[in-house]
Motif scaffolding. Structure first.
Motif, PDB file in Angstrom:
ATOM      1  N   ARG A   5     -28.284  -3.649   5.670  1.00 34.91           N
ATOM      2  CA  ARG A   5     -28.919  -3.200   4.854  1.00 34.91           C
ATOM      3  C   ARG A   5     -29.803  -2.469   5.445  1.00 34.91           C
ATOM      4  NH1 ARG A   5     -27.141  -8.512   5.426  1.00 34.91           N
ATOM      5  NH2 ARG A   5     -26.734 -10.155   3.519  1.00 34.91           N
ATOM      6  N   GLY A   6     -30.136  -1.773   6.183  1.00 35.02           N
ATOM      7  CA  GLY A   6     -30.943  -0.859   7.143  1.00 35.02           C
ATOM      8  C   GLY A   6     -31.671  -1.589   7.710  1.00 35.02           C
ATOM      9  N   VAL A   7     -33.521  -0.593   7.263  1.00 31.84           N
ATOM     10  CA  VAL A   7     -34.428  -0.906   7.907  1.00 31.84           C
ATOM     11  C   VAL A   7     -35.805  -0.314   7.043  1.00 31.84           C
ATOM     12  CG1 VAL A   7     -33.625  -0.435  10.510  1.00 31.84           C
ATOM     13  CG2 VAL A   7     -34.599   1.644   8.951  1.00 31.84           C
ATOM     14  N   GLU A  15     -28.857  -5.400  11.286  1.00 32.04           N
ATOM     15  CA  GLU A  15     -30.239  -4.775  11.312  1.00 32.04           C
ATOM     16  C   GLU A  15     -30.929  -4.206  12.071  1.00 32.04           C
ATOM     17  OE1 GLU A  15     -28.255  -4.928   7.683  1.00 32.04           O
ATOM     18  OE2 GLU A  15     -28.798  -6.839   8.866  1.00 32.04           O
ATOM     19  N   GLU A  19     -32.571  -0.684  14.257  1.00 38.05           N
ATOM     20  CA  GLU A  19     -33.930  -0.416  13.747  1.00 38.05           C
ATOM     21  C   GLU A  19     -33.630  -0.168  15.514  1.00 38.05           C
ATOM     22  OE1 GLU A  19     -38.022  -2.795  13.886  1.00 38.05           O
ATOM     23  OE2 GLU A  19     -36.724  -2.365  11.451  1.00 38.05           O
ATOM     24  N   TYR A  35     -28.824   4.717   6.235  1.00 38.25           N
ATOM     25  CA  TYR A  35     -28.557   4.244   5.457  1.00 38.25           C
ATOM     26  C   TYR A  35     -29.012   2.658   4.183  1.00 38.25           C
ATOM     27  CZ  TYR A  35     -25.997   8.680   3.843  1.00 38.25           C
ATOM     28  OH  TYR A  35     -25.531   9.875   3.788  1.00 38.25           O
ATOM     29  N   CYS A  36     -30.429   2.359   3.507  1.00 34.96           N
ATOM     30  CA  CYS A  36     -30.993   1.242   2.888  1.00 34.96           C
ATOM     31  C   CYS A  36     -30.664   0.428   1.678  1.00 34.96           C
ATOM     32  CB  CYS A  36     -32.304   1.723   3.661  1.00 34.96           C
ATOM     33  SG  CYS A  36     -32.793   2.146   4.711  1.00 34.96           S
ATOM     34  N   ARG A  37     -30.438  -1.082   1.944  1.00 29.94           N
ATOM     35  CA  ARG A  37     -30.809  -1.449   0.413  1.00 29.94           C
ATOM     36  C   ARG A  37     -31.960  -2.131   1.054  1.00 29.94           C
ATOM     37  NH1 ARG A  37     -25.946  -5.759   1.285  1.00 29.94           N
ATOM     38  NH2 ARG A  37     -25.490  -4.678   2.905  1.00 29.94           N
ATOM     39  N   ASN A  38     -32.938  -1.730  -0.217  1.00 21.21           N
ATOM     40  CA  ASN A  38     -34.195  -1.851  -0.522  1.00 21.21           C
ATOM     41  C   ASN A  38     -33.995  -3.437  -1.553  1.00 21.21           C
ATOM     42  OD1 ASN A  38     -36.799  -2.411  -0.566  1.00 21.21           O
ATOM     43  ND2 ASN A  38     -37.520  -0.499  -1.496  1.00 21.21           N
ATOM     44  N   LEU A  45     -38.575   2.462  -0.504  1.00 21.69           N
ATOM     45  CA  LEU A  45     -38.678   2.993   1.074  1.00 21.69           C
ATOM     46  C   LEU A  45     -39.652   3.776   1.625  1.00 21.69           C
ATOM     47  CD1 LEU A  45     -35.017   1.266   2.919  1.00 21.69           C
ATOM     48  CD2 LEU A  45     -37.907  -0.079   2.358  1.00 21.69           C
ATOM     49  N   LEU A  54     -34.202   8.276   6.246  1.00 21.07           N
ATOM     50  CA  LEU A  54     -33.480   6.842   5.163  1.00 21.07           C
ATOM     51  C   LEU A  54     -33.406   7.460   3.920  1.00 21.07           C
ATOM     52  CD1 LEU A  54     -36.280   3.664   5.686  1.00 21.07           C
ATOM     53  CD2 LEU A  54     -34.836   5.201   6.830  1.00 21.07           C
ATOM     54  N   GLU A  56     -31.898   5.251   0.854  1.00 16.32           N
ATOM     55  CA  GLU A  56     -32.120   3.852  -0.077  1.00 16.32           C
ATOM     56  C   GLU A  56     -31.158   4.409  -1.478  1.00 16.32           C
ATOM     57  OE1 GLU A  56     -34.914   1.750  -2.886  1.00 16.32           O
ATOM     58  OE2 GLU A  56     -36.416   2.509  -1.112  1.00 16.32           O
TER      59      GLU A  56
END
Length: 377
Positions: A5-7, A15, A19, A35-38, A45, A54, A56
């Motif tokens: 899910r990322g940071v 996660e 981080e 790579y992130c899911r918000n 983000l 990042l 998103e």
């Protein structure tokens, strides 16, 4: 770093690792892309976080497709926009995307996570998928990362595959417990559970065992889970008036106050390898009673007590309340043990592996991915 899910870290072990490790690598001068899911798309983000860049990307909001859909988009973005010196892919479920990375000559290490196919949320098809994904991760990764000796042993026995054993870190948590008053609590006046609501985390057994006891102190339960309505309803049905279900607590300072102030921390995780919430508990000098499985014994050693049933939980809760001083002593011993799990050292191990990947050094080529036929854990 992709597949999570990322940071900022707000959910689980992957996660937290991204981080803690990513920030340290960025501080050491490396360019780190995550790579992130918000979870809140209405609030984008930031482009940079703790020195990490990042990206998103969206995901299909479905238990079976969320991770895979996001990792697919991440892999496409990575291959079109950037060619990293090394990639860390988290979760063996993402193994279908490894051949594309390998074909593009991107060296890749896969953090295989725990024994996902043993998780109760997956049906027959899901378990088969995870078993196949394990084999694919072995075949198509340049290196494998295991966060617990039990996971390393599993890959050695099942696939004759070597792994880099890199656990998580345990922060030494010292915080002002005065914020417990916001919840009507005081230090040493409650028992604590922090867990995602999934069957293999045994929150229901903890609640059931606690309710059977004559405990005077409340049981505070922190946690929830998407796509787990039935299990959440079961937990609620087992609780009595002494059980306080707080849901998710995103305020880290308040959560740390709960860890530091608990008389007893009850840990029910059973299949996920080394667990960050357990490490945070010992870093906060909490006395821990854990589900009796090798991963938890590996972390706690003789500082922990162990249970398998609601009856065991009842007895341990009663014992803790009858001798608070002993729990404080156990917590201090656990905090000393937490020093074995140092994030700076963890980051150094990731850095070393990244350098080996980048220069094509002594990273063992993977076996075929075929199972050995030996007895698995």
């Amino acid at each position: 770093m992709l597949g999570t899910r990322g940071v900022p870290a707000r959910y689980g072990g992957f996660e937290t690792a991204v981080e803690e490790v990513g920030a340290r690598l960025a501080e050491r001068g490396h360019q780190v892309l995550v790579y992130c899911r918000n979870p809140e798309p209405s609030t984008p983000l930031p482009p940079l976080y703790l020195g990490m860049r990042l990206v998103e990307l969206p995901a299909v909001r479905s238990r079976s497709l969320e991770t895979l859909s996001h990792t697919a988009l991440s892999a496409v973005h990575l291959l079109r926009r950037t060619r990293p010196d090394a990639a860390f892919v988290f979760n063996s479920a993402n193994a279908p995307f490894l051949p594309a990375l390998r074909a593009a000559r991107v060296p890749v290490a896969t953090h295989v996570d725990g024994l996902e196919w043993q998780r109760g949320k997956w049906g027959t098809a899901g378990r088969r998928y995870y078993r196949a994904a394990e084999a694919a991760a072995v075949r198509f990764s340049d290196a494998l990362i295991a966060d617990a000796q039990g996971i390393a042993d599993y890959y050695a026995q099942e696939f004759a595959a070597p792994t880099d054993l890199i656990s998580y870190g345990a922060p030494v948590v010292r915080t002002d417990t005065s914020r417990l008053a916001e919840l009507g609590l005081s230090p040493g006046s409650f028992h604590l559970v922090v867990a995602r609501f999934e069957v293999e985390n045994h929150v229901d057994l903890i609640v059931e065992g606690y309710v059977r006891s004559a405990a005077r102190l409340p049981l505070v339960v922190v946690g929830s889970a998407p796509y787990a309505d039935a299990y959440t309803a079961r937990i609620r049905s087992l609780a009595d008036s002494r059980v306080r279900l707080l849901g998710s607590v995103w305020d880290q300072e308040l959560l740390d106050a709960l860890y530091c102030g608990a008389l007893l921390y009850l840990h029910g995780h059973s299949v996920g390898g080394t667990n960050p919430s357990l490490l945070r508990a010992i870093g906060a000098a909490a006395a821990v009673d854990a589900f009796d499985v090798g991963f938890n014994r590996e972390v706690l050693g003789d500082t922990g007590r162990y249970w398998r049933s609601p009856e065991d939980v009842s007895a341990l809760v009663a014992s803790a309340e009858s001798d608070p001083g002993a729990q404080a002593d156990r917590g201090q011993a656990a905090q000393r043990r937490a020093r074995l799990y140092d994030w700076d050292h963890v980051a150094t191990l990731y850095e070393s592996l990244a350098r080996r990947l980048a220069v094509g050094g002594p990273v063992a080529r993977r076996p075929s991915g075929r199972r050995t036929g030996r007895t698995s854990l």
